[in-house]
Design a protein around this motif. Structure first.
Motif, mmCIF file in Angstrom:
data_model
loop_
_atom_site.group_PDB
_atom_site.id
_atom_site.type_symbol
_atom_site.label_atom_id
_atom_site.label_comp_id
_atom_site.label_asym_id
_atom_site.label_seq_id
_atom_site.Cartn_x
_atom_site.Cartn_y
_atom_site.Cartn_z
ATOM 1 N N PRO A 121 55.350 64.418 47.986
ATOM 2 C CA PRO A 121 56.684 63.816 48.150
ATOM 3 C C PRO A 121 57.422 63.765 46.821
ATOM 4 O O PRO A 121 56.817 63.837 45.748
ATOM 5 N N TRP A 122 58.732 63.581 46.898
ATOM 6 C CA TRP A 122 59.544 63.609 45.686
ATOM 7 C C TRP A 122 59.149 62.512 44.712
ATOM 8 O O TRP A 122 59.140 62.717 43.493
ATOM 9 N N TRP A 123 58.797 61.321 45.260
ATOM 10 C CA TRP A 123 58.420 60.227 44.367
ATOM 11 C C TRP A 123 57.089 60.513 43.678
ATOM 12 O O TRP A 123 56.852 60.076 42.548
ATOM 13 N N GLY A 124 56.210 61.276 44.357
ATOM 14 C CA GLY A 124 54.961 61.670 43.723
ATOM 15 C C GLY A 124 55.201 62.626 42.559
ATOM 16 O O GLY A 124 54.572 62.507 41.498
ATOM 17 N N SER A 125 56.129 63.564 42.773
ATOM 18 C CA SER A 125 56.476 64.499 41.696
ATOM 19 C C SER A 125 57.084 63.758 40.512
ATOM 20 O O SER A 125 56.778 64.044 39.349
ATOM 21 N N LEU A 126 57.968 62.782 40.817
ATOM 22 C CA LEU A 126 58.599 62.001 39.754
ATOM 23 C C LEU A 126 57.566 61.192 38.986
ATOM 24 O O LEU A 126 57.605 61.113 37.746
ATOM 25 N N LEU A 127 56.610 60.600 39.708
ATOM 26 C CA LEU A 127 55.576 59.793 39.062
ATOM 27 C C LEU A 127 54.706 60.646 38.141
ATOM 28 O O LEU A 127 54.384 60.246 37.012
#
Length: 491
Positions: A215-221
């Motif tokens: 997910p996008w938040w995983g990539s950001l993290l």
């Protein structure tokens, strides 16, 4: 519909792979050197080291983020549904695209014209399609979006680079303690650069690494974690080392200048006395400041003759020497960043039509439903790297020195601004021109740092002219090849 793996079509595939490698070679020679032009020109990297780094990061960018732009190049521009039942025609069209684009790119490289490989391949693709299906075979909305990105990308890249340069100029170069401000900014610069790079890979990344499920938040993290870790390492280890190297370099230069000034002492004093006597109204006290200024100058600026005056005039707006040394190290990172972005975006120019050709041969269909093969992306990356090693030196001079006078700080801002723009475009699936982005950044930063005299407007005019004729020339070459094939081969 053709039978998959039709043996009678293997010659098109073989020729296509050869021509695609030649095209990738030309792209490497014309474009890749742009990423390392400022670093090599400033003496931070040798040609050999620059080629080694470019090879690694071009291939990495091609494999990890090149798939999305390749999909746009092979499926977005053309309406491939019009070629169902005529797969052989589509294969020959892809071959004509590769040939037309490759010929023009190699010719432009021989003439030292930094053109856009993206312009070339898009024009060639439209050229053969107009011969085969007329205006109905082109997705004009997609082509319009790509064309808008060609003009928007140099402006956006120039704005990003100018903002970064303004920030450095305001908070570092014009501060009371530029060295300490520069050292303080290093962890931030390294951390942000690495974080953006990781984000470009992790967000909607290649299926090979299963990053498409993240997910996008995983990539950001992940990107924030890696960026913060990098910044911490730089702060703990790199900053003290950089401070030591800069101070050592300053001490060495001081010693050299002192020796040089002593060697010239007698000559300089006699010259001052002679000038005072000739003027008849000057005194030694009035001339002493000149002597002090001359003996504290750089050895290069102490050279006798008009050349020294010219050099002093050229260097008067440069940043402090210690800041130049500081940002010269950071140029290596930004150059590799730009090389990675180039590999992700421009590999599609060489292998987009090749993948279309291969997909038709392997599937026996013009639908182009298969994913982009990573091995073909790797093949394109290798071709780009080969062009850099063999012919890349030809364009380093143009964008590294001739278009504008570049210092380590301006070189850093130029490369970061251009690379960020290209990476964002790659993730959006827009095949923007890395040449346009780099030229836009060079012109804007050159103008921002030195005004109108900071840019060679004559050279910029020639480059802009080459941009304008690239699309029609590549389109005409591709259309000509397709017309010949239609006459010689029954389609």
């Amino acid at each position: 519909m053709s039978i998959p793996y039709d043996e009678s079509l293997i010659w098109i595939v073989v020729v296509g792979f050869i021509v695609a490698f030649v095209l990738a070679f030309g792209i490497g020679a014309n474009d890749v050197a742009n990423s390392f032009g400022t670093s090599v020109g400033a003496g931070v990297l040798t040609i050999f080291k620059a080629c080694v780094l470019a090879t690694i990061f071009e291939i990495a960018g091609a494999v990890l983020i090149g798939y999305k732009v390749s999909d746009t190049m092979r499926k977005g521009i053309l309406d491939v549904s019009l070629y169902e039942g005529h797969e052989k025609e589509l294969m020959l069209g892809a071959l004509c695209s590769l040939a037309g684009s490759g010929i023009w790119l190699l010719l432009a490289t021989a003439l030292r014209l930094p053109i856009s490989g993206t312009h070339s391949i898009v024009g060639a693709t439209v050229g053969f399609s107009l011969v085969c299906r007329g205006t109905a075979g082109v997705r004009w909305i997609t082509l319009l979006n790509i064309a808008i990105s060609w003009f928007a990308s140099p402006i956006l890249s120039g704005m990003v680079s100018s903002i970064i340069f303004w920030s450095l100029k305001t908070f570092i170069l014009h501060s009371n303690a530029p060295l300490e401000r520069g050292l303080f900014s290093l962890p931030i610069a390294y951390g942000l650069t690495v974080a953006i790079n990781v984000m470009s890979i992790a967000h909607d990344g290649p299926k090979l690494l299963m990053l498409d499920r993240l997910p996008w938040w995983g990539s950001l993290l992940i990107s924030l974690t890696v960026g913060i870790s990098t910044a911490t390492i730089v702060y703990v280890f790199v900053v003290p080392w950089q401070r030591m190297k800069v101070l050592e370099g300053s001490n060495e230069e001081t010693a050299i200048e002192y020796n040089a000034s002593n060697n010239r002492k007698d000559t300089t004093v006699l010259s001052v006395i002679s000038e005072a006597q000739a003027s008849g109204n000057g005194t030694m006290a009035e001339e002493t400041p000149k002597l002090r200024n001359n003996t504290s100058a750089s050895p290069l600026l102490m050279a006798a003759g008009p050349e020294a005056d010219q050099m002093e005039g050229d260097d008067k707006d440069d940043e402090p020497v210690e800041i130049s040394r500081l940002f010269s190290f950071l140029q290596v990172l930004t150059a590799t960043f730009g090389s990675f972005a180039h590999g992700g975006n421009d590999v599609s120019n060489a292998i987009g039509p090749l993948i279309a050709l291969w997909a038709v041969y392997a599937e026996g269909s013009a639908k182009q439903e298969a994913d982009t093969p990573l091995l073909i992306l790797l093949y394109g990356g290798l071709g780009i790297s080969a062009g850099l090693w063999v012919w890349g030196r030809r364009v380093i001079q143009t964008l590294g020195k001739d278009l504008a006078r570049i210092t380590p700080t301006t070189g850093f801002t130029i490369e970061v601004g251009a690379a960020v723009t290209v990476l964002l475009a790659s993730k959006a699936g827009l095949p923007v021109s890395t040449t346009h982005c780099k030229v836009g950044s060079v012109v804007c930063v050159g103008w921002a740092s030195r005004g109108g005299e900071g840019v060679s407007w004559k050279l910029f005019r020639n480059i802009a002219f080459a941009w304008l004729i690239t699309v029609p020339v590549a389109a005409c070459l591709s259309a000509g090849f397709m017309a010949i094939f239609r006459e010689l081969i029954a389609l």
